[in-house]
Design a protein around this motif. Structure first.
Motif, short mmCIF file in Angstrom:
data_model
loop_
_atom_site.label_atom_id
_atom_site.label_comp_id
_atom_site.label_asym_id
_atom_site.label_seq_id
_atom_site.Cartn_x
_atom_site.Cartn_y
_atom_site.Cartn_z
N MET A 204 -20.62 59.07 -36.62
CA MET A 204 -19.99 60.19 -35.90
C MET A 204 -20.06 61.48 -36.72
O MET A 204 -20.37 62.54 -36.20
N ARG A 205 -19.82 61.34 -38.01
CA ARG A 205 -19.81 62.54 -38.87
C ARG A 205 -21.22 63.07 -39.11
O ARG A 205 -21.48 64.26 -38.99
N VAL A 206 -22.14 62.17 -39.43
CA VAL A 206 -23.50 62.60 -39.79
C VAL A 206 -24.27 63.12 -38.56
O VAL A 206 -25.02 64.07 -38.65
N PHE A 207 -24.05 62.46 -37.41
CA PHE A 207 -24.78 62.89 -36.21
C PHE A 207 -23.96 63.83 -35.32
O PHE A 207 -24.33 64.10 -34.18
N LYS A 208 -22.79 64.27 -35.88
CA LYS A 208 -21.93 65.23 -35.17
C LYS A 208 -21.61 64.78 -33.74
O LYS A 208 -21.89 65.48 -32.76
N LEU A 209 -21.02 63.58 -33.63
CA LEU A 209 -20.68 63.04 -32.31
C LEU A 209 -19.18 63.23 -32.06
O LEU A 209 -18.38 63.17 -32.98
N LYS A 210 -18.83 63.41 -30.79
CA LYS A 210 -17.42 63.69 -30.45
C LYS A 210 -16.57 62.41 -30.46
O LYS A 210 -15.44 62.39 -30.88
N SER A 211 -17.15 61.31 -29.92
CA SER A 211 -16.35 60.09 -29.85
C SER A 211 -17.20 58.89 -30.26
O SER A 211 -18.43 58.96 -30.27
N LYS A 212 -16.51 57.79 -30.54
CA LYS A 212 -17.26 56.62 -31.01
C LYS A 212 -18.08 55.97 -29.89
O LYS A 212 -18.97 55.17 -30.15
#
Length: 394
Positions: A204-212
């Protein structure tokens, strides 16, 4: 402790091994035919010279490594060819099946003691430079568990009789938890404290995702490679080849990783500097590993020493942790005159033969001692399984 474990040994079911032996033999023969078809002719698959000739002369593939006598056909070369021609994957599979059969099935059958009917491995305390134990005659620590055939070998390890079961206790992601402690990175520690899946969190952090929900299995796999790669001091080039992507993409992922986990980056830099200044690194318990090449002028040699410097405190601390737990558990079993015994240690896992009426007590002892040997900033988790063979217990 190790003397008692070696003396005790572990039961192996020969019937299970014989069934697996036949299955593997069939697989090996199937792959032989497949390889001949892909090569367009029969040849000796186990001869590096004949194989190299087929790959370069017949199939016009480029081999990336040379030996004194010609081209190398080792697994790293075949991995490079995996996406260029199907024969590479077939040969890797063929070799893995052959190794499982010769090393593990034939090897285990030969290792069963005539006197006890059990297999008695020898543990070595001073072979691995990080402080991990290793095991020989037979080596029970690297039974491959990534493949179904490898995992099935664990089905052959059984308790001595119906009054007993096997129990497996496994540290969960212990090296990442140790890294979180060493670096003091809040994002890492809080993920463990909230009992979140660290690879999903990283993705989530590395690919800048909003939710799991946006974390696909493939993204999680990539994040996992990065997490473990960082522990081993991997660079953009190493990550790129593991994830089959361009160097520039891999570099971008590593940069984003360090932006999200800045204290991990500081830990790596701090450790490299300490190693350069002192010529060694240590685990949390003070075990040292000397690194004579850390200031070598040759870039490749120095980089290798730097990778060792980064990995040793993490892997070594995890090794210290399980060893201390083993000493305490062994002592408690003796004091309480328990019938259950500790049989094997496989890096982050302990295997016990448990007398059924003692099961609940054993679980409590093992969990408590494994979790409390060395205090880390984040929680330490241990997963326990029980079954009528090692495969089930694990």
């Amino acid at each position: 402790v190790l003397g008692d474990m070696e003396y005790e040994g572990i039961s192996v079911d020969e019937k299970v091994l014989n069934v697996l032996d036949k299955e593997l033999q069939n697989y090996i023969e199937e792959y032989e035919e497949k390889i001949y078809a892909e090569a367009g002719e029969k040849f000796n698959i186990n001869s590096p010279a004949q194989l190299a000739k087929i790959l370069t002369g017949k199939l016009h593939l480029e081999l990336s490594k040379k030996t004194k006598t010609g081209f190398s056909t080792d697994s790293s070369v075949l991995e490079d060819l995996r996406y260029k021609h199907p024969i590479a994957a077939s040969i890797l599979e063929y070799r893995m099946m052959s190794k499982l059969k010769s090393t593990y099935i034939d090897g285990l059958l030969k290792s069963i003691s005539k006197r006890t009917g059990r297999v008695h491995t020898s543990f070595n305390q001073i072979r691995a430079a990080t402080g991990r134990l290793s095991s020989v005659n037979p080596n029970l620590q690297n039974i491959p568990i990534r493949t179904e055939a490898g995992r099935n070998i664990r089905k052959a390890f059984v308790p001595k009789n119906d009054e007993y079961e096997l129990l497996s206790a496994d540290y969960s992601q212990i090296e990442l938890r140790v890294m979180a402690h060493y670096s003091g990175d809040e994002n890492f520690i809080s993920a463990f404290k909230k009992n979140r899946d660290i690879h999903t969190e990283t993705a989530m952090r590395v690919f800048k995702l909003k939710s799991k929900d946006e974390v696909t299995p493939n993204r999680r796999r990539k994040a996992k490679e990065v997490n473990f790669g960082i522990i081993y001091g991997i660079g953009a080039f190493g990550l790129a080849s593991r994830l089959e992507m361009k160097n520039s993409e891999a570099k971008e992922i590593i940069d984003r990783y360090f932006t999200e986990f800045p204290k991990v980056y500081e830990y790596l830099e701090r450790t490299r500097k300490f190693a350069r200044d002192n010529g060694y690194v240590t685990t949390l318990m003070g075990r040292r590993r000397y690194l004579p090449q850390i200031n070598n002028n040759n870039n490749a040699v120095r980089s290798e020493a730097e990778r060792m410097a980064i990995n040793m405190p993490i892997q070594g601390t995890a090794a210290d942790m399980i060893k201390i737990a083993m000493i305490v558990i062994h002592k408690i079993f003796k004091e309480k005159k328990l019938k259950s015994k500790m049989l094997l240690q496989v890096h982050d896992e302990l295997v016990f033969e448990v007398y059924k009426p003692e099961l609940e007590e054993i679980k409590k002892i093992v969990l408590r001692e494994m979790k409390n040997t060395i205090k880390l900033d984040g929680p330490i988790e241990v997963e326990i399984g029980v079954g009528k063979n090692w495969y089930e217990a694990h």
